[in-house]
Design an enzyme around this catalytic site. Structure first.
Site, short mmCIF file in Angstrom:
data_model
loop_
_atom_site.label_atom_id
_atom_site.label_comp_id
_atom_site.label_asym_id
_atom_site.label_seq_id
_atom_site.Cartn_x
_atom_site.Cartn_y
_atom_site.Cartn_z
N ARG A 169 73.90 -23.22 94.72
CA ARG A 169 74.64 -24.47 95.45
C ARG A 169 76.21 -24.01 96.26
NH1 ARG A 169 71.00 -27.90 94.20
NH2 ARG A 169 71.48 -29.97 93.23
N SER A 244 74.99 -35.77 92.58
CA SER A 244 75.11 -35.23 91.38
C SER A 244 77.28 -34.73 91.66
CB SER A 244 74.55 -33.17 91.31
OG SER A 244 73.43 -33.63 90.54
N GLU A 339 81.20 -30.71 92.48
CA GLU A 339 80.21 -30.27 92.97
C GLU A 339 80.24 -30.80 95.01
OE1 GLU A 339 77.70 -29.11 95.75
OE2 GLU A 339 77.50 -31.26 95.70
N1 EPU Z 1 70.48 -35.75 81.37
C1 EPU Z 1 70.98 -35.73 79.57
N2 EPU Z 1 71.86 -37.00 80.18
C2 EPU Z 1 72.22 -37.57 81.55
C3 EPU Z 1 71.89 -36.61 82.62
C4 EPU Z 1 71.45 -34.92 82.30
O1 EPU Z 1 70.89 -36.18 78.67
O2 EPU Z 1 73.29 -38.16 81.55
C5 EPU Z 1 69.32 -34.10 81.03
C6 EPU Z 1 68.24 -34.15 80.80
O3 EPU Z 1 67.44 -35.02 80.27
C7 EPU Z 1 67.28 -33.15 81.56
C8 EPU Z 1 68.89 -32.43 81.71
O4 EPU Z 1 70.18 -32.94 81.05
O5 EPU Z 1 67.58 -32.39 80.56
C9 EPU Z 1 69.11 -32.46 83.17
O6 EPU Z 1 68.42 -33.36 83.65
P1 EPU Z 1 67.80 -33.18 85.29
O7 EPU Z 1 67.11 -31.95 85.24
O8 EPU Z 1 67.93 -34.80 86.02
O9 EPU Z 1 69.01 -32.63 86.43
P2 EPU Z 1 70.94 -32.16 86.32
O10 EPU Z 1 70.83 -30.87 86.41
O11 EPU Z 1 70.96 -33.65 85.85
C10 EPU Z 1 69.81 -30.91 88.89
C11 EPU Z 1 70.76 -31.27 90.34
C12 EPU Z 1 70.69 -32.45 91.20
C13 EPU Z 1 68.77 -32.08 90.88
C14 EPU Z 1 68.00 -32.05 89.93
C15 EPU Z 1 67.16 -32.26 89.42
C16 EPU Z 1 73.29 -30.13 90.57
C17 EPU Z 1 74.16 -30.24 89.93
N3 EPU Z 1 71.96 -31.39 90.02
O12 EPU Z 1 70.24 -32.35 88.66
O13 EPU Z 1 70.39 -32.14 92.76
O14 EPU Z 1 68.44 -33.72 92.35
O15 EPU Z 1 68.97 -31.64 88.85
O16 EPU Z 1 66.65 -31.14 90.03
O17 EPU Z 1 72.11 -28.50 90.20
C18 EPU Z 1 72.26 -32.70 93.20
O18 EPU Z 1 72.69 -31.84 93.75
O19 EPU Z 1 73.16 -34.22 94.34
C19 EPU Z 1 71.90 -33.31 92.70
C20 EPU Z 1 71.64 -34.68 92.73
#
Ligand code: EPU
Length: 348
Positions: A169, A244, A339
């Site tokens: 990012r 995010s 972010e």
């Molecule tokens: N998780 C939870 N509770 C929650 C949310 C997440 O336990 O409420 C856990 C999930 O179960 C998983 C982990 O946290 O084990 C990561 O969650 P997820 O795969 O949904 O990804 P993220 O790290 O929350 C990142 C990006 C997203 C992108 C997703 C999928 C960032 C800041 N965000 O989210 O990007 O869609 O991975 O690759 O890196 C964005 O930048 O706007 C965005 C949506």
């Protein structure tokens, strides 16, 4: 041809132009439809000592106050193919094109590289600024170059991928805010690139629909990403949000070891800078998932996403973000970084 003064508007409410649906007035506003007009409007603002905000889809923006300067809405359109062969092609896209439409345009043409980034809201020009990433892919993996106007040197430039300083990012364009106006992006696409389906959510999805990895196309991956995003992430047209709200923090290995001893469920990923932690998981653990006050709240299926439920202001959203940051810091000793771009006095 000098741009017409008729194009310039005053006191424009940006509410319909940011996906958080926040009301904020632009003192001056122009929609840029011709690339050649850009230097004119930049000089116009400079002569009046006005700040400039380049607005794409407004999907990564928190307007915490009115904007006292000139908002230039990026309206440049067009896509064209270059160096097309059986194996690969360059797709050159103007900054004002919609991101998701561009992904589907490339996938439909049979060229791979962008499929994991389907359904991300916003415009093509905004994508390199935060090096958008999702489901195991980052824009920096497929981008060939970025066309910009360099406001410092007063010249048009084509910046190669290697010079873009892409990180998680992060990019040159984020590190030197205000210097570059992105007018177009070139993508290096391929018919041969192996599909990137290692991300856990994608693996689960294909296992559930009983699809063998060897039978998959780029279009199948795009369809899977669309389905997963629909399931987890709120549609900004119904639940206004900016995706995010925080970056996933990167901590030292020592900090990680200490944390994982106290929190066995801690979700983490290896990272060149240490260990990347899942901010959504930490916010969830602090009990914020599904929280809602009169105006704003936290998404019920993804705690990393803040929602403007009912006429919330940018300040309401920031107040909620600050409360979450304080809680996560108290619990995990980690300060979450906001972010999206924040416009306003609270943007510490
Ligand atoms: N998780 C939870 N509770 C929650 C949310 C997440 O336990 O409420 C856990 C999930 O179960 C998983 C982990 O946290 O084990 C990561 O969650 P997820 O795969 O949904 O990804 P993220 O790290 O929350 C990142 C990006 C997203 C992108 C997703 C999928 C960032 C800041 N965000 O989210 O990007 O869609 O991975 O690759 O890196 C964005 O930048 O706007 C965005 C949506």
């Amino acid at each position: 041809m000098t741009p017409s003064a008729k194009q310039l508007k005053t006191q424009v409410d940006l509410r319909s132009m940011n996906t958080l649906g926040v009301s904020a007035m632009a003192a001056w506003f122009v929609r840029l439809a011709r690339k050649d007009d850009l230097p004119y409007w930049l000089s116009w603002a400079r002569e009046k000592s006005l700040p400039v905000l380049i607005l794409g889809g407004g999907s990564n923006l928190v307007l915490a106050q009115d904007f006292p300067g000139l908002v230039i809405q990026m309206g440049l359109k067009g896509r064209c193919w270059e160096s097309v062969s059986q194996e690969s092609a360059i797709l050159d896209v103007a900054a004002g094109e919609n991101w998701h439409d561009t992904v589907m345009y490339s996938v439909d043409a049979g060229y791979g590289g962008l499929e994991n980034l389907a359904l991300i809201p916003g415009t093509v020009g905004a994508a390199p600024i935060q090096n958008i990433g999702a489901y195991g892919a980052e824009l920096g993996d497929v981008l060939a170059s970025v066309d910009v106007f360099d406001t410092q040197l007063g010249e048009w430039r084509r910046i190669a991928r290697q010079e873009c300083r892409f990180g998680y990012r992060d990019s040159l364009f984020k590190q030197e805010p205000g210097r570059y106006v992105v007018t177009g992006v070139r993508f290096g696409l391929s018919r041969q690139r192996p599909l990137n389906i290692a991300y856990r959510d994608l693996q689960q999805y294909f296992a559930q629909v009983q699809r063998e990895p060897s039978s998959l196309s780029g279009a199948d991956v795009a369809r899977a990403v669309i389905a997963i995003r629909h399931d987890k992430l709120p549609d900004p047209t119904r639940l206004p949000n900016v995706g995010s709200f925080f970056k996933n923090p990167i901590v030292s290995r020592a900090h990680y070891e200490k944390l994982s001893a106290s929190f066995p469920g801690l979700v983490s990923y290896p990272d060149p800078g240490g260990v990347k932690l899942a901010a959504g998981w930490m916010i969830d653990q602090c009990g914020w998932k599904g929280y809602r006050n009169t105006h704003v709240g936290v998404h019920a299926r993804q705690a990393l996403v803040l929602i403007n439920h009912a006429n919330g202001t940018g300040k309401d959203i920031l107040d909620l973000a600050r409360a979450i940051q304080a809680d996560v810091e108290k619990t995990f000793g980690v300060m979450l970084e906001i972010e999206p771009l924040v416009i306003g006095e609270d943007a510490a």
